[in-house]
Design an enzyme around this catalytic site. Structure first.
Site, PDB file in Angstrom:
ATOM      1  N   LYS A   1      -1.811   2.594  -4.242  1.00 47.17           N
ATOM      2  CA  LYS A   1      -2.124   2.218  -5.627  1.00 47.17           C
ATOM      3  C   LYS A   1      -3.165   1.119  -5.806  1.00 47.17           C
ATOM      4  O   LYS A   1      -3.688   0.945  -6.903  1.00 47.17           O
ATOM      5  CB  LYS A   1      -0.834   1.760  -6.344  1.00 47.17           C
ATOM      6  CG  LYS A   1       0.179   2.864  -6.553  1.00 47.17           C
ATOM      7  CD  LYS A   1      -0.312   3.876  -7.549  1.00 47.17           C
ATOM      8  CE  LYS A   1       0.541   5.097  -7.627  1.00 47.17           C
ATOM      9  NZ  LYS A   1      -0.227   6.338  -7.675  1.00 47.17           N
TER      10      LYS A   1
ATOM     11  N   TYR B   1       2.960   9.165  -8.339  1.00 44.92           N
ATOM     12  CA  TYR B   1       2.002   9.200  -7.229  1.00 44.92           C
ATOM     13  C   TYR B   1       0.621   9.652  -7.704  1.00 44.92           C
ATOM     14  O   TYR B   1      -0.393   9.080  -7.300  1.00 44.92           O
ATOM     15  CB  TYR B   1       2.523  10.125  -6.115  1.00 44.92           C
ATOM     16  CG  TYR B   1       1.770   9.961  -4.821  1.00 44.92           C
ATOM     17  CD1 TYR B   1       2.094   8.936  -3.925  1.00 44.92           C
ATOM     18  CD2 TYR B   1       0.718  10.805  -4.476  1.00 44.92           C
ATOM     19  CE1 TYR B   1       1.394   8.768  -2.742  1.00 44.92           C
ATOM     20  CE2 TYR B   1       0.010  10.650  -3.297  1.00 44.92           C
ATOM     21  CZ  TYR B   1       0.361   9.631  -2.428  1.00 44.92           C
ATOM     22  OH  TYR B   1      -0.339   9.457  -1.256  1.00 44.92           O
TER      23      TYR B   1
ATOM     24  N   PRO C   1       0.786  -1.245   0.000  1.00 44.85           N
ATOM     25  CA  PRO C   1       0.000   0.000   0.000  1.00 44.85           C
ATOM     26  C   PRO C   1       0.817   1.295   0.000  1.00 44.85           C
ATOM     27  O   PRO C   1       0.231   2.383  -0.027  1.00 44.85           O
ATOM     28  CB  PRO C   1      -0.820  -0.110   1.298  1.00 44.85           C
ATOM     29  CG  PRO C   1      -0.078  -1.057   2.152  1.00 44.85           C
ATOM     30  CD  PRO C   1       0.638  -2.005   1.257  1.00 44.85           C
TER      31      PRO C   1
HETATM   32  P1  FAD Z   1     -11.801  -6.421  -3.143  1.00 49.00           P
HETATM   33  O1  FAD Z   1     -11.981  -5.086  -2.501  1.00 49.00           O
HETATM   34  O2  FAD Z   1     -11.017  -7.446  -2.403  1.00 49.00           O
HETATM   35  O3  FAD Z   1     -13.255  -6.965  -3.450  1.00 49.00           O
HETATM   36  C1  FAD Z   1     -13.476  -8.305  -3.842  1.00 49.00           C
HETATM   37  C2  FAD Z   1     -14.898  -8.687  -3.498  1.00 49.00           C
HETATM   38  O4  FAD Z   1     -15.129 -10.016  -3.951  1.00 49.00           O
HETATM   39  C3  FAD Z   1     -15.157  -8.678  -2.003  1.00 49.00           C
HETATM   40  O5  FAD Z   1     -16.349  -7.989  -1.733  1.00 49.00           O
HETATM   41  C4  FAD Z   1     -15.254 -10.144  -1.648  1.00 49.00           C
HETATM   42  O6  FAD Z   1     -16.113 -10.393  -0.541  1.00 49.00           O
HETATM   43  C5  FAD Z   1     -15.792 -10.730  -2.925  1.00 49.00           C
HETATM   44  N1  FAD Z   1     -15.509 -12.164  -3.110  1.00 49.00           N
HETATM   45  C6  FAD Z   1     -14.431 -12.868  -2.705  1.00 49.00           C
HETATM   46  N2  FAD Z   1     -14.543 -14.146  -3.064  1.00 49.00           N
HETATM   47  C7  FAD Z   1     -15.714 -14.267  -3.728  1.00 49.00           C
HETATM   48  C8  FAD Z   1     -16.382 -15.346  -4.340  1.00 49.00           C
HETATM   49  N3  FAD Z   1     -15.860 -16.578  -4.335  1.00 49.00           N
HETATM   50  N4  FAD Z   1     -17.570 -15.116  -4.924  1.00 49.00           N
HETATM   51  C9  FAD Z   1     -18.114 -13.875  -4.934  1.00 49.00           C
HETATM   52  N5  FAD Z   1     -17.521 -12.804  -4.352  1.00 49.00           N
HETATM   53  C10 FAD Z   1     -16.340 -12.994  -3.751  1.00 49.00           C
HETATM   54  N6  FAD Z   1      -5.100   0.012  -1.064  1.00 49.00           N
HETATM   55  C11 FAD Z   1      -4.679   1.255  -0.962  1.00 49.00           C
HETATM   56  O7  FAD Z   1      -4.487   1.923  -1.988  1.00 49.00           O
HETATM   57  N7  FAD Z   1      -4.473   1.788   0.289  1.00 49.00           N
HETATM   58  C12 FAD Z   1      -4.706   1.072   1.467  1.00 49.00           C
HETATM   59  O8  FAD Z   1      -4.536   1.577   2.555  1.00 49.00           O
HETATM   60  C13 FAD Z   1      -5.142  -0.246   1.370  1.00 49.00           C
HETATM   61  N8  FAD Z   1      -5.370  -1.003   2.481  1.00 49.00           N
HETATM   62  C14 FAD Z   1      -5.792  -2.302   2.319  1.00 49.00           C
HETATM   63  C15 FAD Z   1      -6.029  -3.115   3.455  1.00 49.00           C
HETATM   64  C16 FAD Z   1      -6.431  -4.459   3.306  1.00 49.00           C
HETATM   65  C17 FAD Z   1      -6.676  -5.327   4.529  1.00 49.00           C
HETATM   66  C18 FAD Z   1      -6.604  -4.986   2.011  1.00 49.00           C
HETATM   67  C19 FAD Z   1      -7.039  -6.431   1.832  1.00 49.00           C
HETATM   68  C20 FAD Z   1      -6.395  -4.159   0.903  1.00 49.00           C
HETATM   69  C21 FAD Z   1      -5.977  -2.834   1.044  1.00 49.00           C
HETATM   70  N9  FAD Z   1      -5.756  -1.983  -0.062  1.00 49.00           N
HETATM   71  C22 FAD Z   1      -5.333  -0.734   0.066  1.00 49.00           C
HETATM   72  C23 FAD Z   1      -5.960  -2.417  -1.398  1.00 49.00           C
HETATM   73  C24 FAD Z   1      -7.338  -1.983  -1.904  1.00 49.00           C
HETATM   74  O9  FAD Z   1      -8.257  -1.943  -0.850  1.00 49.00           O
HETATM   75  C25 FAD Z   1      -7.701  -3.004  -2.951  1.00 49.00           C
HETATM   76  O10 FAD Z   1      -6.763  -2.880  -4.011  1.00 49.00           O
HETATM   77  C26 FAD Z   1      -9.137  -2.855  -3.461  1.00 49.00           C
HETATM   78  O11 FAD Z   1     -10.048  -3.207  -2.468  1.00 49.00           O
HETATM   79  C27 FAD Z   1      -9.315  -3.756  -4.683  1.00 49.00           C
HETATM   80  O12 FAD Z   1     -10.662  -3.817  -5.009  1.00 49.00           O
HETATM   81  P2  FAD Z   1     -11.278  -5.127  -5.655  1.00 49.00           P
HETATM   82  O13 FAD Z   1     -12.711  -4.780  -5.857  1.00 49.00           O
HETATM   83  O14 FAD Z   1     -10.451  -5.536  -6.804  1.00 49.00           O
HETATM   84  O15 FAD Z   1     -11.115  -6.268  -4.561  1.00 49.00           O
HETATM   85  C1  PHB Z   2      -4.932   5.483   3.773  1.00 53.83           C
HETATM   86  O1  PHB Z   2      -5.495   4.462   4.169  1.00 53.83           O
HETATM   87  O2  PHB Z   2      -5.334   6.610   4.062  1.00 53.83           O
HETATM   88  C2  PHB Z   2      -3.706   5.355   2.929  1.00 53.83           C
HETATM   89  C3  PHB Z   2      -3.118   4.125   2.778  1.00 53.83           C
HETATM   90  C4  PHB Z   2      -1.965   4.013   2.015  1.00 53.83           C
HETATM   91  C5  PHB Z   2      -1.431   5.148   1.429  1.00 53.83           C
HETATM   92  C6  PHB Z   2      -2.041   6.367   1.569  1.00 53.83           C
HETATM   93  C7  PHB Z   2      -3.190   6.475   2.325  1.00 53.83           C
HETATM   94  O3  PHB Z   2      -0.284   5.057   0.698  1.00 53.83           O
END
Ligand code: FAD
Ligand code: PHB
Length: 402
Positions: free
Chosen positions: A300, A394, A296
């Site tokens: 991104k 960034y 993180p």
């Molecule tokens: P997800 O948000 O993971 O969504 C996937 C969805 O699919 C979920 O709702 C899940 O329940 C569902 N799912 C899973 N399996 C199945 C299935 N078999 N069938 C149907 N549905 C299913 N990024 C940042 O830029 N900054 C941060 O601070 C940051 N903190 C993070 C903290 C954590 C704990 C995590 C895990 C990620 C973090 N990220 C952060 C990354 C960012 O949140 C993710 O890149 C973003 O959520 C990606 O979105 P997505 O929709 O691709 O995946």
């Molecule tokens: C946030 O959760 O606010 C966050 C996380 C990662 C970053 C910046 C902001 O690099």
């Protein structure tokens, strides 16, 4: 068994799935979302906080930008604190007018869920046993159970938006995919608190005790992170212990004015660089965390997911609106180019800002790595060209044009 026909089945209602659904619907392309968890659970997950210009533009274009424009906080810069010294990266000046938006993933998800509910589009929350079938044929389907009924969604394409632990990626036979991964030996312990942020912009701090980040969600809500060994658990960290450690790692003038309070959320996120190649197999496209994870550090993860969505939606418009069916097969190659650029930036920034000494054993490799990373950071921060390179990445690389 209920059989339903649609054009695109979206597996997962995270930000990727919801945004793709919204964009496809705007262009009249029918879609249904199938999600494992409940709507309440999806709506409450605390994750990312910073949106790139391209993500902001895409959210506006998809018709869900109003609340973001009202309560999001545009940031024209951020700080890198390096063993106590503070350097401001002036995003606006260094990129010729671009900036980022501080607006939490929780809010983005809320806006997208609301827009979908308003349009009455089908989303099957709390589904189980989700399976993708016949993905190499012209008529794939997704089957699942929901409220005691078995469903089969017959479709043209499946968008795998189900995150790192989902089923979509596993649908690609092992011998047909390459997974490239690095797991870092530490995680980020994050605390959300209803306290005013310590600074009006984000501070990424490098310190001998480990990395720290001061971020925010609003003028009265802060989000802070500290690097912790990946073996640590949340119960090992009381609120007091967290604040004490954070103060040690932030520049002294910030630590002195830090306002602390009870945590309203506390969690540890592991750090990983991961890419699955290819991102498409038959009529399945992997989107967002299902295909790649970035540490993180550069904010991104969510932004990269949004860029995938932007591209896939444009290709699907070519398929359905312009009747150019072959366009779908371009997705993986086009997406991976930008994915690797973003993976590289997040890996580079993570390497420079974290402490890798870990178990305290000294080796020549560790010493060299530490000294090289310090030299790299001070080099980039010592001149405008270096700072410009950081700023351009960034705020985010441009989205792929097709
Ligand atoms: P997800 O948000 O993971 O969504 C996937 C969805 O699919 C979920 O709702 C899940 O329940 C569902 N799912 C899973 N399996 C199945 C299935 N078999 N069938 C149907 N549905 C299913 N990024 C940042 O830029 N900054 C941060 O601070 C940051 N903190 C993070 C903290 C954590 C704990 C995590 C895990 C990620 C973090 N990220 C952060 C990354 C960012 O949140 C993710 O890149 C973003 O959520 C990606 O979105 P997505 O929709 O691709 O995946
Ligand atoms: C946030 O959760 O606010 C966050 C996380 C990662 C970053 C910046 C902001 O690099």
């Amino acid at each position: 068994m209920q059989i339903i026909h649609t054009k695109v089945v979206i597996v997962g209602a995270g930000p990727s799935g919801l945004l793709l659904g919204q964009l496809l619907s705007l262009h009249g392309i029918d879609n249904i979302i199938v999600e494992l968890k409940s709507a309440e659970y999806v709506g409450q997950r605390i994750r990312a906080g910073i949106l790139e210009q391209g993500t902001v533009d895409l959210l506006r274009a998809s018709g869900v930008g109003a609340r973001m424009d009202e309560i999001g906080i545009p940031h024209d810069g951020f700080e890198l604190a390096y063993y106590g010294k503070r350097f401001r990266i002036d995003l606006n000046k260094l990129t010729g007018g671009k900036n980022v938006m501080c607006y939490g993933q929780t809010e983005v998800t809320h806006d997208l869920m609301e827009a979908r509910a308003e349009k009455g589009l089908a989303t099957y929350y709390e589904s189980s046993n989700v399976q993708i079938n016949d993905i190499l044929s012209r008529h794939p389907s997704v089957s699942f159970e929901h409220n005691g009924t078995s469903y089969r969604l017959q479709c043209d394409y499946v968008a795998g938006c189900d995150g790192f632990h989902g089923v979509s990626r596993q649908t690609i036979p092992e011998e047909k995919r390459t997974e490239i991964e690095r797991v870092y030996p530490f995680g980020w312990l994050g605390v959300l608190s209803d306290t005013p942020p310590v600074n009006h912009e984000l501070i990424y701090a490098k310190h001998e005790r480990g990395f720290a980040l001061a971020s925010m969600r609003s003028p009265t809500r802060s989000r802070y992170y500290i690097q912790v060994p990946s073996t640590d658990t949340v119960d090992q960290w009381s609120d007091d212990a967290f604040w004490e450690e954070l103060k040690k790692r932030l520049p002294k003038d910030c630590a002195d004015k830090l306002i602390t309070g009870p945590s309203i959320e506390k969690s540890i996120a592991p750090l990983r660089s991961f890419v699955c190649e290819p991102m498409q197999y038959g009529r399945l496209a992997l989107v967002g965390d299902a295909a790649h994870i970035v540490p993180p550090t550069g904010a991104k993860g969510l932004n990269l997911a949004a860029a995938d969505v932007g591209l896939l939606h444009k290709l699907l418009c070519k398929v359905y609106v312009d009747k150019e069916e072959h366009q779908f097969t371009r997705y993986s190659e086009l997406a991976l180019e930008r994915v690797w650029q973003t993976e590289r930036f997040s890996w580079w920034l993570s390497n420079m800002l974290h402490d890798f000494s870990g178990d305290n054993t000294e080796s020549m490799e560790k010493l060299l790595f530490d000294r090289f990373m310090n030299a790299e950071l001070s080099f980039y921060l010592s001149n405008e060209t270096g700072m410009k390179l950081i700023a351009e990445q960034y705020v985010g690389l441009s989205h792929v044009e097709i």
